[in-house]
Design an enzyme around this catalytic site. Structure first.
Site, PDB file in Angstrom:
ATOM      1  N   PHE A 179       0.859  -1.188   0.000  1.00  0.00           N
ATOM      2  CA  PHE A 179       0.000   0.000   0.000  1.00  0.00           C
ATOM      3  C   PHE A 179       0.899   1.244   0.000  1.00  0.00           C
ATOM      4  CE2 PHE A 179      -3.385   2.798   1.194  1.00  0.00           C
ATOM      5  CZ  PHE A 179      -4.567   2.125   0.951  1.00  0.00           C
TER       6      PHE A 179
ATOM      7  N   ALA B 216       0.241  -2.070   5.741  1.00  0.00           N
ATOM      8  CA  ALA B 216       0.828  -1.970   7.082  1.00  0.00           C
ATOM      9  C   ALA B 216       0.114  -2.883   8.086  1.00  0.00           C
ATOM     10  CB  ALA B 216       0.763  -0.518   7.558  1.00  0.00           C
ATOM     11  N   PHE B 217      -1.179  -3.087   7.873  1.00  0.00           N
ATOM     12  CA  PHE B 217      -1.937  -3.932   8.799  1.00  0.00           C
ATOM     13  C   PHE B 217      -1.408  -5.369   8.812  1.00  0.00           C
ATOM     14  CE2 PHE B 217      -5.832  -6.405   9.877  1.00  0.00           C
ATOM     15  CZ  PHE B 217      -6.076  -5.846  11.121  1.00  0.00           C
TER      16      PHE B 217
ATOM     17  N   GLY C  74      -9.731  10.922   5.520  1.00  0.00           N
ATOM     18  CA  GLY C  74     -10.792  11.665   6.198  1.00  0.00           C
ATOM     19  C   GLY C  74     -11.566  10.840   7.208  1.00  0.00           C
TER      20      GLY C  74
ATOM     21  N   HIS D 196      -9.898   5.343   9.788  1.00  0.00           N
ATOM     22  CA  HIS D 196      -9.181   4.170   9.289  1.00  0.00           C
ATOM     23  C   HIS D 196      -7.687   4.237   9.616  1.00  0.00           C
ATOM     24  CE1 HIS D 196      -9.268   0.599   6.827  1.00  0.00           C
ATOM     25  NE2 HIS D 196      -8.204   1.014   6.164  1.00  0.00           N
TER      26      HIS D 196
ATOM     27  N   PHE E 208      11.272  -0.457  13.209  1.00  0.00           N
ATOM     28  CA  PHE E 208       9.994   0.159  12.831  1.00  0.00           C
ATOM     29  C   PHE E 208      10.245   1.237  11.778  1.00  0.00           C
ATOM     30  CE2 PHE E 208       6.403   3.116  13.605  1.00  0.00           C
ATOM     31  CZ  PHE E 208       5.368   2.231  13.355  1.00  0.00           C
TER      32      PHE E 208
HETATM   33  N1  INI Z   1      -2.354   0.297   4.432  1.00  0.00           N
HETATM   34  C1  INI Z   1      -1.205   1.004   4.446  1.00  0.00           C
HETATM   35  O1  INI Z   1      -0.122   0.429   4.458  1.00  0.00           O
HETATM   36  N2  INI Z   1      -1.255   2.368   4.451  1.00  0.00           N
HETATM   37  C2  INI Z   1      -2.436   3.053   4.455  1.00  0.00           C
HETATM   38  O2  INI Z   1      -2.404   4.312   4.437  1.00  0.00           O
HETATM   39  C3  INI Z   1      -3.644   2.325   4.446  1.00  0.00           C
HETATM   40  N3  INI Z   1      -4.913   3.025   4.441  1.00  0.00           N
HETATM   41  O3  INI Z   1      -4.941   4.237   4.637  1.00  0.00           O
HETATM   42  O4  INI Z   1      -5.962   2.433   4.251  1.00  0.00           O
HETATM   43  C4  INI Z   1      -3.575   0.909   4.435  1.00  0.00           C
HETATM   44  N4  INI Z   1      -4.691   0.162   4.421  1.00  0.00           N
HETATM   45  C5  INI Z   1      -4.675  -1.217   4.043  1.00  0.00           C
HETATM   46  C6  INI Z   1      -4.408  -2.127   5.219  1.00  0.00           C
HETATM   47  O5  INI Z   1      -3.047  -2.059   5.623  1.00  0.00           O
HETATM   48  C7  INI Z   1      -4.706  -3.594   4.844  1.00  0.00           C
HETATM   49  O6  INI Z   1      -3.816  -4.013   3.824  1.00  0.00           O
HETATM   50  C8  INI Z   1      -6.140  -3.817   4.348  1.00  0.00           C
HETATM   51  O7  INI Z   1      -7.063  -3.269   5.277  1.00  0.00           O
HETATM   52  C9  INI Z   1      -6.437  -5.324   4.152  1.00  0.00           C
HETATM   53  O8  INI Z   1      -6.292  -6.036   5.376  1.00  0.00           O
END
Ligand code: INI
Length: 157
Positions: free
Chosen positions: A25, A59-60, A88, A91, A116
């Site tokens: 992402f 990142a999640f 906005g 999330h 990190f």
């Molecule tokens: N993942 C990121 O790495 N950066 C972001 O800014 C972001 N936003 O803003 O949504 C983001 N979302 C995706 C998340 O990390 C997961 O991949 C997704 O929710 C699927 O599990």
């Protein structure tokens, strides 16, 4: 200058295996973090064969991949790289919060250093500034922390 016995890690890679886990992402930013981290590891003595790169969706997902990699016992440190940019909605808080909490748990549960290198910023401009332009490169900083932690922990064994 203290005369106390002092232990610190230097910034030289010696026989150290690093795995870099990277969020796809915002990949236009995370690719620059990865480039900075790999360049730093190489310039501090790492051989190409001692580095591995693992891409995950965002990142999640960094903590789960970091946990699996740390538990494999194949590496001396994990370097987590990602970029979370505020939108906005709340999330951002959820993704950034779970990411930092999860990575910290991986480090404490496995005893392996987890650097990190995840940007948590309000705007794309702030991310660009920290990915190889005027505010440095967070990937470089994360790589240096990983090298130092590997070397200091070796002396604490
Ligand atoms: N993942 C990121 O790495 N950066 C972001 O800014 C972001 N936003 O803003 O949504 C983001 N979302 C995706 C998340 O990390 C997961 O991949 C997704 O929710 C699927 O599990």
């Amino acid at each position: 200058m203290t005369k106390a016995k002092t232990i610190e890690g230097d910034l030289v890679c010696r026989n150290s295996k690093f795995v870099l886990v990277v969020g796809r992402f915002n990949s236009f930013i995370t690719q620059s973090l990865l480039d900075g981290a790999v360049d730093t590891l190489r310039r501090h003595g790492s051989a190409e064969a001692e580095l591995e790169v693992v891409w995950v969706p965002g990142a999640f997902e960094l903590p789960l991949a970091a946990k699996r990699l740390a538990e494999s016992k194949q590496y001396d440190a994990v370097i987590a790289l990602g970029c979370v940019i505020r939108g906005g909605t709340p999330h951002f808080e959820y993704v950034a919060g779970e990411c930092v909490k999860g990575l910290s748990q991986v480090m404490m549960q496995t005893g392996l250093p987890v650097a990190f290198g995840v940007l948590t910023v309000d705007t794309i401009d702030q991310a660009v500034e920290r990915a190889g332009t005027k505010a440095g490169n967070k990937g470089v900083d994360a790589a240096l922390s990983a090298i130092e932690m590997v070397n200091v922990l070796r002396q604490l064994n």
